[in-house]
Motif scaffolding. Structure first.
Motif, short mmCIF file in Angstrom:
data_model
loop_
_atom_site.label_atom_id
_atom_site.label_comp_id
_atom_site.label_asym_id
_atom_site.label_seq_id
_atom_site.Cartn_x
_atom_site.Cartn_y
_atom_site.Cartn_z
N THR A 45 41.15 -11.43 26.49
CA THR A 45 42.04 -10.37 25.94
C THR A 45 41.32 -9.25 26.10
O THR A 45 40.31 -8.77 25.26
N ASP A 46 41.77 -8.19 26.92
CA ASP A 46 40.99 -7.00 27.10
C ASP A 46 41.29 -6.03 26.01
O ASP A 46 42.06 -6.32 24.95
N SER A 47 40.96 -4.64 25.97
CA SER A 47 41.08 -3.69 24.63
C SER A 47 42.35 -3.25 24.77
O SER A 47 42.65 -2.69 23.75
N LEU A 48 43.13 -3.78 25.75
CA LEU A 48 44.51 -3.14 25.54
C LEU A 48 45.46 -4.06 25.08
O LEU A 48 46.81 -4.03 25.18
N GLY A 49 44.90 -5.24 25.03
CA GLY A 49 45.70 -6.51 24.42
C GLY A 49 46.40 -7.33 25.49
O GLY A 49 46.93 -8.11 25.34
N ARG A 50 45.85 -6.99 26.83
CA ARG A 50 46.13 -7.84 27.92
C ARG A 50 45.54 -9.00 28.14
O ARG A 50 44.47 -9.06 27.74
N THR A 51 46.33 -10.27 28.41
CA THR A 51 45.43 -11.22 28.82
C THR A 51 45.26 -11.38 30.24
O THR A 51 45.96 -11.27 31.29
N VAL A 52 43.70 -11.42 30.57
CA VAL A 52 43.47 -11.42 31.82
C VAL A 52 42.67 -12.51 32.33
O VAL A 52 41.74 -12.96 31.54
N GLU A 53 43.17 -13.25 33.35
CA GLU A 53 42.49 -14.48 33.99
C GLU A 53 41.27 -14.21 34.72
O GLU A 53 41.77 -13.48 35.85
N VAL A 54 40.11 -14.43 35.03
CA VAL A 54 39.10 -14.01 35.57
C VAL A 54 38.22 -15.21 36.14
O VAL A 54 38.12 -16.35 35.34
N PRO A 55 37.46 -15.00 37.25
CA PRO A 55 36.60 -16.21 37.30
C PRO A 55 35.40 -16.11 36.33
O PRO A 55 34.95 -15.20 35.68
N LYS A 56 34.80 -17.33 35.89
CA LYS A 56 33.86 -17.54 34.87
C LYS A 56 32.49 -17.21 35.57
O LYS A 56 31.99 -17.68 36.61
N SER A 57 31.87 -16.27 34.91
CA SER A 57 30.49 -15.81 35.40
C SER A 57 30.68 -15.42 36.72
O SER A 57 29.95 -15.66 37.92
N PRO A 58 31.40 -14.35 37.05
CA PRO A 58 31.53 -13.79 38.71
C PRO A 58 30.27 -13.13 39.16
O PRO A 58 29.25 -12.91 38.55
N GLY A 59 30.07 -13.27 40.39
CA GLY A 59 28.88 -13.08 41.39
C GLY A 59 28.96 -11.59 41.57
O GLY A 59 28.26 -11.07 41.89
N TYR A 60 30.39 -11.14 41.63
CA TYR A 60 30.59 -9.99 42.36
C TYR A 60 31.51 -9.09 41.15
O TYR A 60 32.58 -9.33 41.20
N VAL A 61 31.11 -7.82 40.86
CA VAL A 61 32.12 -6.90 40.06
C VAL A 61 31.87 -5.60 40.45
O VAL A 61 30.67 -5.16 40.97
N ILE A 62 32.66 -4.70 39.82
CA ILE A 62 32.43 -3.25 39.93
C ILE A 62 32.78 -2.94 38.54
O ILE A 62 33.60 -3.27 37.73
N CYS A 63 32.01 -1.51 38.11
CA CYS A 63 32.33 -0.90 36.89
C CYS A 63 33.04 0.46 36.96
O CYS A 63 32.42 1.32 37.64
N SER A 64 34.28 0.73 36.64
CA SER A 64 34.85 1.91 36.54
C SER A 64 34.90 2.57 35.32
O SER A 64 35.27 2.05 34.12
N GLY A 65 34.61 3.98 35.40
CA GLY A 65 34.76 4.84 34.28
C GLY A 65 33.60 5.25 33.48
O GLY A 65 32.61 4.30 33.62
N SER A 66 33.54 6.10 32.72
CA SER A 66 32.45 6.64 31.87
C SER A 66 31.69 5.66 31.20
O SER A 66 32.33 4.79 30.18
N GLY A 67 30.52 5.07 31.27
CA GLY A 67 29.78 4.08 30.65
C GLY A 67 30.00 2.59 30.90
O GLY A 67 29.14 1.71 30.22
N ALA A 68 30.74 2.09 31.68
CA ALA A 68 31.11 0.85 32.04
C ALA A 68 29.61 0.28 32.68
O ALA A 68 29.27 -0.87 32.28
N LEU A 69 29.12 1.00 33.67
CA LEU A 69 28.01 0.26 34.14
C LEU A 69 26.90 0.32 33.30
O LEU A 69 26.03 -0.57 33.38
N ARG A 70 26.90 1.53 32.36
CA ARG A 70 25.89 1.43 31.22
C ARG A 70 25.79 -0.02 30.47
O ARG A 70 24.74 -0.61 30.04
N TYR A 71 27.13 -0.48 30.06
CA TYR A 71 26.97 -1.83 29.10
C TYR A 71 26.71 -2.83 29.94
O TYR A 71 26.12 -3.74 29.58
N LEU A 72 26.89 -3.00 31.12
CA LEU A 72 26.74 -4.01 32.03
C LEU A 72 25.27 -4.15 32.40
O LEU A 72 24.52 -5.11 32.36
N THR A 73 24.62 -2.82 32.40
CA THR A 73 23.22 -2.82 32.46
C THR A 73 22.52 -3.25 31.15
O THR A 73 21.38 -4.01 31.13
N TYR A 74 23.00 -3.00 29.80
CA TYR A 74 22.54 -3.41 28.89
C TYR A 74 22.71 -4.80 28.92
O TYR A 74 21.77 -5.62 28.25
#
Length: 387
Positions: A45-74
């Motif tokens: 469940t994302d921060s908008l309350g949407r239920t999203v089905e995703v691959p478990k531990s995906p090998g390929y992603v992108i980060c959109s918007g201010s700070g998204a890649l920072r958190y992935l780096t953390y």
């Protein structure tokens, strides 16, 4: 052929058929299991309350918007990105983003859209390999996450960036969501424990000091979508909050940056002044440092007369850089309460912070980030400024 021979043939035939049947079942089960392992999904469940089905531990992603890649780096999962937004590849004279300084390879990735979430679905669909998940921060700016998911057919997880003051729960929730998707749940909890313990250490060191014994302070030149002058401040400046400092501009109802009047600053007359060095990008009369050096009114301030004006790291750079917030807090603590921070070596503490957050535990990377951050502007951070 007698009855005995017929019976033997029947038994043998039955055994062969049974063996074939069970072997087929086992092969089918095994194949099904392998398919399942290769296509495991989880639902979040994302921060908008949407239920999203995703691959478990995906090998390929992108980060959109201010700070998204920072958190992935953390979360130490940034090696799984396949592209970046435009801010990562743009050349800039000034940069105060520790996560990017620690990862110069980001500049070499393909670009999937403009910064601040202005994604380009066509560029995303042209990526090879294709991202399996899109993490999107600040979903109300830039491309709408629901529309982006429809356009690309790629699951989009909307996140709230949060902060370390009034929206820490949002920050932690986003780290946990990203951690769950990327298989980095343990790392997410390590990060949360680190932030909590560091903030607690700052608070405990400065607890119990009577208000009348505290020296007053003010921070000017706070950045917001670019550099600003001395009147730009933050009424709930986190380094002051974490150290229980007596911020003359404190306003519990104003949680963002604010432009205060010159008259207010002169009336407050703080004992110590801090300057966010992002202001020096201006290199003209709009710089807080220039104003302190040349404005006749500001020359009357006690801190200017005594020379108690110090430069601090900017942390509002493609939204909040939490490591720089904490480093600034320890610097403020050492100036405001020298006896309570006597055991803290500021350089070592800052390197420790950057090593943990963006250096993958490699102290050499943490030190390189520290050196570049301290010297990112015309005057070095954590030093007394020439006013």
């Amino acid at each position: 052929m007698n009855a005995k021979d017929i019976y033997k043939i029947f038994v043998i035939t039955s055994l062969v058929i049974a063996s074939t049947f069970f072997a087929g079942c086992m092969d089918s089960s095994s194949t099904s299991q392998n398919v399942s392992n290769n296509n495991d999904t989880i639902t979040v469940t994302d921060s908008l309350g949407r239920t999203v089905e995703v691959p478990k531990s995906p090998g390929y992603v992108i980060c959109s918007g201010s700070g998204a890649l920072r958190y992935l780096t953390y979360l130490e999962a940034h090696d799984r990105i396949v592209a970046v937004d435009s801010i990562e590849t743009e050349g800039s004279k000034f940069d105060a983003r520790p996560y990017a300084i620690a990862n110069p390879q980001f500049k070499e990735y393909p670009v999937f859209g403009e910064f601040r979430g202005n994604d380009d679905p066509e560029k995303i669909l042209a990526l090879d390999p294709q991202p399996q998940v899109i993490f999107k921060m600040y979903s109300t700016s830039g491309y709408d996450p629901v529309e982006l998911q429809k356009k690309t057919g790629i699951p989009v997880i909307a996140l709230n960036y949060g902060d370390m003051v009034s929206n820490r729960a949002d920050m932690y929730n986003s780290l946990r969501i990203m951690g769950e998707v990327m298989g980095k749940e343990d790392r997410a909890e390590e990060l949360i424990a680190f932030f909590d313990s560091t903030i607690a250490d700052l608070s405990e060191r400065t607890a119990g000091v009577p208000e009348e014994e505290k020296i007053t302070c003010y921070v000017g030149g706070i950045a917001r979508s670019g550099p600003h002058g001395f009147q730009s401040t933050e009424p709930t400046y986190p380094p002051f909050l974490f150290t229980n400092a007596k911020n003359v501009a404190y306003d519990p109802m104003n949680l963002t940056t604010a432009e205060v009047s010159k008259e207010s600053i002169l009336g407050w007359d703080p004992d110590i002044i801090f300057v966010d060095l992002s202001t020096t990008q201006s290199e003209d009369k709009s710089s807080a440092l220039y104003q302190l050096q040349n404005d006749v009114s500001y020359r009357k301030l006690t801190a200017v007369k005594t020379g108690d004006v110090y430069g601090v790291l900017p942390y509002n750079w493609y939204t909040q850089n939490q490591g720089s917030v904490l480093a600034d807090a320890y610097f403020a603590g050492k100036l405001l309460y020298p006896d309570r921070f006597e055991d803290v070596n500021l350089e070592n503490k800052t390197i420790e912070i950057y090593t943990f957050l963006v250096g993958r535990g490699d102290e050499e990377i943490g030190r390189q980030v520290y050196e570049k951050m301290i010297n990112a502007f015309p005057v070095p951070a954590f030093t007394k400024l020439d006013v």
